[in-house]
Structure formats: C-alpha cells, structure tokens
Design a protein around this motif. Structure first.
Motif, PDB file in Angstrom:
ATOM      1  N   THR A  31       4.048  12.050 -10.722  1.00 42.06           N
ATOM      2  CA  THR A  31       4.360  10.801 -11.414  1.00 42.06           C
ATOM      3  C   THR A  31       3.082   9.998 -11.676  1.00 42.06           C
ATOM      4  N   PRO A  32       3.139   9.037 -12.597  1.00 42.58           N
ATOM      5  CA  PRO A  32       1.991   8.132 -12.769  1.00 42.58           C
ATOM      6  C   PRO A  32       1.595   7.434 -11.469  1.00 42.58           C
ATOM      7  N   TRP A  33       2.570   7.106 -10.633  1.00 46.30           N
ATOM      8  CA  TRP A  33       2.263   6.507  -9.338  1.00 46.30           C
ATOM      9  C   TRP A  33       1.446   7.486  -8.484  1.00 46.30           C
ATOM     10  N   GLY A  34       1.828   8.762  -8.494  1.00 50.90           N
ATOM     11  CA  GLY A  34       1.078   9.761  -7.744  1.00 50.90           C
ATOM     12  C   GLY A  34      -0.348   9.890  -8.234  1.00 50.90           C
ATOM     13  N   VAL A  35      -0.534   9.792  -9.541  1.00 52.10           N
ATOM     14  CA  VAL A  35      -1.892   9.833 -10.101  1.00 52.10           C
ATOM     15  C   VAL A  35      -2.686   8.609  -9.660  1.00 52.10           C
ATOM     16  N   LEU A  36      -2.056   7.442  -9.710  1.00 53.43           N
ATOM     17  CA  LEU A  36      -2.740   6.220  -9.299  1.00 53.43           C
ATOM     18  C   LEU A  36      -3.158   6.298  -7.830  1.00 53.43           C
ATOM     19  N   VAL A  37      -2.266   6.765  -6.979  1.00 50.10           N
ATOM     20  CA  VAL A  37      -2.597   6.920  -5.556  1.00 50.10           C
ATOM     21  C   VAL A  37      -3.776   7.874  -5.385  1.00 50.10           C
ATOM     22  N   SER A  38      -3.760   8.986  -6.112  1.00 52.25           N
ATOM     23  CA  SER A  38      -4.858   9.953  -5.981  1.00 52.25           C
ATOM     24  C   SER A  38      -6.181   9.335  -6.410  1.00 52.25           C
ATOM     25  N   GLU A  39      -6.177   8.560  -7.470  1.00 53.56           N
ATOM     26  CA  GLU A  39      -7.427   7.977  -7.952  1.00 53.56           C
ATOM     27  C   GLU A  39      -8.005   6.979  -6.952  1.00 53.56           C
ATOM     28  N   ILE A  40      -7.158   6.205  -6.298  1.00 56.17           N
ATOM     29  CA  ILE A  40      -7.649   5.276  -5.280  1.00 56.17           C
ATOM     30  C   ILE A  40      -8.187   6.052  -4.085  1.00 56.17           C
ATOM     31  N   MET A  41      -7.480   7.080  -3.665  1.00 57.06           N
ATOM     32  CA  MET A  41      -7.930   7.864  -2.514  1.00 57.06           C
ATOM     33  C   MET A  41      -9.230   8.620  -2.803  1.00 57.06           C
ATOM     34  N   LEU A  42      -9.429   9.029  -4.037  1.00 53.87           N
ATOM     35  CA  LEU A  42     -10.591   9.831  -4.399  1.00 53.87           C
ATOM     36  C   LEU A  42     -11.858   9.005  -4.579  1.00 53.87           C
ATOM     37  N   GLN A  43     -11.747   7.697  -4.552  1.00 54.88           N
ATOM     38  CA  GLN A  43     -12.940   6.871  -4.696  1.00 54.88           C
ATOM     39  C   GLN A  43     -13.857   7.104  -3.496  1.00 54.88           C
ATOM     40  N   GLN A  44     -15.055   7.634  -3.755  1.00 57.95           N
ATOM     41  CA  GLN A  44     -16.058   7.882  -2.731  1.00 57.95           C
ATOM     42  C   GLN A  44     -15.590   8.849  -1.647  1.00 57.95           C
ATOM     43  N   THR A  45     -14.599   9.677  -1.981  1.00 59.02           N
ATOM     44  CA  THR A  45     -14.051  10.630  -1.014  1.00 59.02           C
ATOM     45  C   THR A  45     -13.799  11.954  -1.727  1.00 59.02           C
ATOM     46  N   PRO A  46     -14.292  13.086  -1.185  1.00 55.13           N
ATOM     47  CA  PRO A  46     -14.086  14.370  -1.853  1.00 55.13           C
ATOM     48  C   PRO A  46     -12.629  14.811  -1.852  1.00 55.13           C
ATOM     49  N   ARG A  90      -5.541  -2.664  -0.960  1.00 52.10           N
ATOM     50  CA  ARG A  90      -5.476  -2.917  -2.405  1.00 52.10           C
ATOM     51  C   ARG A  90      -4.369  -2.089  -3.054  1.00 52.10           C
ATOM     52  N   LEU A  91      -4.185  -0.861  -2.573  1.00 51.41           N
ATOM     53  CA  LEU A  91      -3.139  -0.016  -3.142  1.00 51.41           C
ATOM     54  C   LEU A  91      -1.767  -0.612  -2.858  1.00 51.41           C
ATOM     55  N   ARG A  92      -1.585  -1.127  -1.661  1.00 55.93           N
ATOM     56  CA  ARG A  92      -0.311  -1.778  -1.347  1.00 55.93           C
ATOM     57  C   ARG A  92      -0.132  -3.031  -2.193  1.00 55.93           C
ATOM     58  N   GLN A  93      -1.213  -3.794  -2.393  1.00 53.14           N
ATOM     59  CA  GLN A  93      -1.139  -4.980  -3.256  1.00 53.14           C
ATOM     60  C   GLN A  93      -0.805  -4.590  -4.692  1.00 53.14           C
ATOM     61  N   SER A  94      -1.395  -3.492  -5.156  1.00 56.72           N
ATOM     62  CA  SER A  94      -1.077  -3.011  -6.507  1.00 56.72           C
ATOM     63  C   SER A  94       0.386  -2.610  -6.604  1.00 56.72           C
ATOM     64  N   ALA A  95       0.888  -1.937  -5.568  1.00 56.89           N
ATOM     65  CA  ALA A  95       2.298  -1.540  -5.563  1.00 56.89           C
ATOM     66  C   ALA A  95       3.197  -2.771  -5.659  1.00 56.89           C
ATOM     67  N   THR A  96       2.849  -3.810  -4.922  1.00 52.70           N
ATOM     68  CA  THR A  96       3.638  -5.046  -4.964  1.00 52.70           C
ATOM     69  C   THR A  96       3.607  -5.655  -6.367  1.00 52.70           C
ATOM     70  N   ALA A 115      -5.198  -5.551 -14.676  1.00 51.11           N
ATOM     71  CA  ALA A 115      -4.742  -6.777 -14.024  1.00 51.11           C
ATOM     72  C   ALA A 115      -4.184  -6.526 -12.625  1.00 51.11           C
ATOM     73  N   LEU A 116      -3.997  -5.262 -12.256  1.00 58.00           N
ATOM     74  CA  LEU A 116      -3.493  -4.949 -10.926  1.00 58.00           C
ATOM     75  C   LEU A 116      -4.605  -5.122  -9.891  1.00 58.00           C
ATOM     76  N   PRO A 117      -4.274  -5.555  -8.682  1.00 53.15           N
ATOM     77  CA  PRO A 117      -5.294  -5.724  -7.635  1.00 53.15           C
ATOM     78  C   PRO A 117      -6.036  -4.422  -7.348  1.00 53.15           C
ATOM     79  N   GLY A 118      -7.357  -4.493  -7.320  1.00 52.58           N
ATOM     80  CA  GLY A 118      -8.155  -3.338  -6.941  1.00 52.58           C
ATOM     81  C   GLY A 118      -8.307  -2.278  -8.002  1.00 52.58           C
ATOM     82  N   ILE A 119      -7.806  -2.508  -9.214  1.00 54.72           N
ATOM     83  CA  ILE A 119      -7.909  -1.514 -10.277  1.00 54.72           C
ATOM     84  C   ILE A 119      -9.038  -1.922 -11.219  1.00 54.72           C
TER      85      ILE A 119
END
Length: 289
Positions: A31-46, A90-96, A115-119
């Motif tokens: 889902t788009p949500w799954g993609v968004l979660v992956s992008e946040i997790m992948l920041q500075q992380t292999p 930030r991911l939880r804030q974005s979810a909210t 406009a989402l927090p942390g994006i």
C-alpha cells in the motif's frame, strides 16, 4: 525532459526488471502507507536492516489509523535498533495527520505530502513515484552518485544538493509517469548495489558504455575530503545506549544503571531525549513516553 536519454532509460529499466532486489515494499500489493513507512525507515539506514522491522511494523500497524492509535512507548519499542528514533515519532505524527486531514488515506499530492510532519522533499517525491507511479524528482544519495559519474564524470556528488544539480537531474526524468517512476527506482538500485560509493562494479553496470566517469578512466575525487561519520563515543551512541535500556524494560531506568564513561555526556544525552519527546523523567529514572 530535455536531451535524449533513451538508451540509458532502456538499459537501466531492463536491468532493473532482471536484477532488482526483491525488497518487500516493492511487492505489487504494498500500500502507499507501506511505501511511506519504508521510506522513513530507509533514511540513513541500509535496506538489509530495514526488511525485518518493516514486515513486523506492517503486520502490527497496517494502516495509518492503526499507528496513530498506538501508544508512543509501543512505537518506540517496535522501532528497535533502527536508529534515529525521532523518525518513529514523526511517522506516528504523520499517521495522525493522515487520519485527521485525509480520512486515513495517504494523499497522492505533493503539497499534501510535504505538509505531513517529518516529510521532506525527497520523501514526498519517493512516495509519489513508488506508491503512486507518478513523475517526480527523486534524488537520494544513490541517484546523485549515479548522475555525478554518468553525466558529470566525477566520482562523487557534492556534499550538499544544489539547485543546478536538481535542474540537471530533472532533465533525466522521463515525461511519462510510469517511465519516470521506473527511472527513479532503477537509478536508485544501480547506485545501491553496483555504482556504490566505495567499490563500484563498473564491469557489471548495464549502462557503463555511456558513463563519463568510466570513459575518463575513473578519475579520483578532487573535491573536499569525504569524512566518515563518527560513532564511538558520540552523543548519538550515548543516546542509543539510553534508548536501548529504556526499550528493554517497563520499569524506570536510573541513569546510574547505564554504563557510560562520561557522566556529563550521559546527562546531556538524557536531557536531549526528554526534550525530543523520546523519554520522560520520573523520580525513579527515565521511562519511554
């Protein structure tokens, strides 16, 4: 798009179709949500460190509404050792925000994503490309390196992205949405597994024939020295030590229970975690929020 990069796009696209890593967030049913979660997790992380936490996260909180309703301490425990735990907040804030502003649906609009927090600019562009198949300028460190070598003939991109670099990169993005999204995914993958920073495998590159850096004999980097980010003894390591102790128990953790050689640094790191909303101070010691 300016210029003719047909051969580059075709070569990379075919290579990606045959060689791309089967990362779970690339699955057709993500889902788009799954993609968004992956992008946040992948920041500075292999990616290798993200796969297992991403699967666990998506099982536990498969929608923005699920994460928005989760207690903060549970979210931080689930983040585990991914590092930079403010990303979890930030991911939880974005979810909210997605629940409150968009009915629980990740928006397919760049302005709404930003406009989402942390994006930031990169994450919004990546979600447009990889979640919705839309044309956008995805410019991470891997794509920047590929273009620095292929187009400009230098080993590394500049330390910081510039407006000129963005204009040059945009000229490589195809006009059609699907082609543009494929370009972003394939160029990023090339930089991650072939055109790497330290040991590029030019013999395995599907577009080496057009690479200006290779044609020039792979000249060594002549720009500012590239210094690896320190870890041992840093505030980041100290903060990580404290967070690991907090995740390991439901009880309060006195700072005296945390082994760290520099008491002043330990106190500073603890104070920073409280300020950042990653911990709370109690009479008995620190706890997760």
């Amino acid at each position: 798009m300016t210029g003719d990069h047909t051969a580059l796009h075709a070569g990379l696209g075919a290579w990606f179709a045959a060689e791309a890593r089967p990362l779970p967030w690339r699955a057709a049913d993500t889902t788009p949500w799954g993609v968004l979660v992956s992008e946040i997790m992948l920041q500075q992380t292999p990616a290798s460190r993200v796969e297992a936490p991403w699967r666990e996260w998506m099982t536990r909180w498969p929608t923005p509404g699920d994460l928005a309703a989760a207690p903060v301490d549970e979210v931080l425990r689930a983040w585990g050792r991914l590092g930079y735990p403010r990303r979890a907040l930030r991911l939880r804030q974005s979810a909210t925000a997605i629940v409150e502003r968009h009915g629980g649906v990740v928006p397919e609009d760049e302005a709404a994503l930003l406009a989402l927090p942390g994006i930031g600019r990169y994450t919004a562009a990546a979600v447009l490309a990889f979640a919705f198949g839309r044309r956008s300028l995805v410019l991470d460190v891997n794509i920047r390196r590929v273009l620095a070598r292929y187009h400009r003939g230098v080993e590394h991109p500049a330390a910081h992205e510039t407006a000129d670099e963005r204009r040059e990169a945009l000229a490589f993005v195809p006009d059609r949405d699907a082609d543009a999204a494929l370009w972003s995914a394939s160029a990023m993958e090339l930089g991650a597994v072939v055109c790497t920073a330290r040991s590029p495998r030019c013999g395995d590159c599907p577009v080496s024939e057009g690479c200006a850096w290779l044609a020039a004999g792979r000249p060594a980097w002549e720009g500012p020295a590239r210094v690896a980010q320190a870890w041992e003894g840093t505030d980041r390591q100290c903060r990580g030590r404290i967070m690991a102790a907090l995740r390991a128990t439901e009880a309060a953790v006195p700072l005296t229970d945390i082994a760290w050689p520099d008491e002043a640094q330990l106190l500073r790191a603890a104070s920073g975690l409280v300020t950042d909303g990653l911990a709370r101070q109690t009479p008995e010691g620190l706890r997760l929020p």
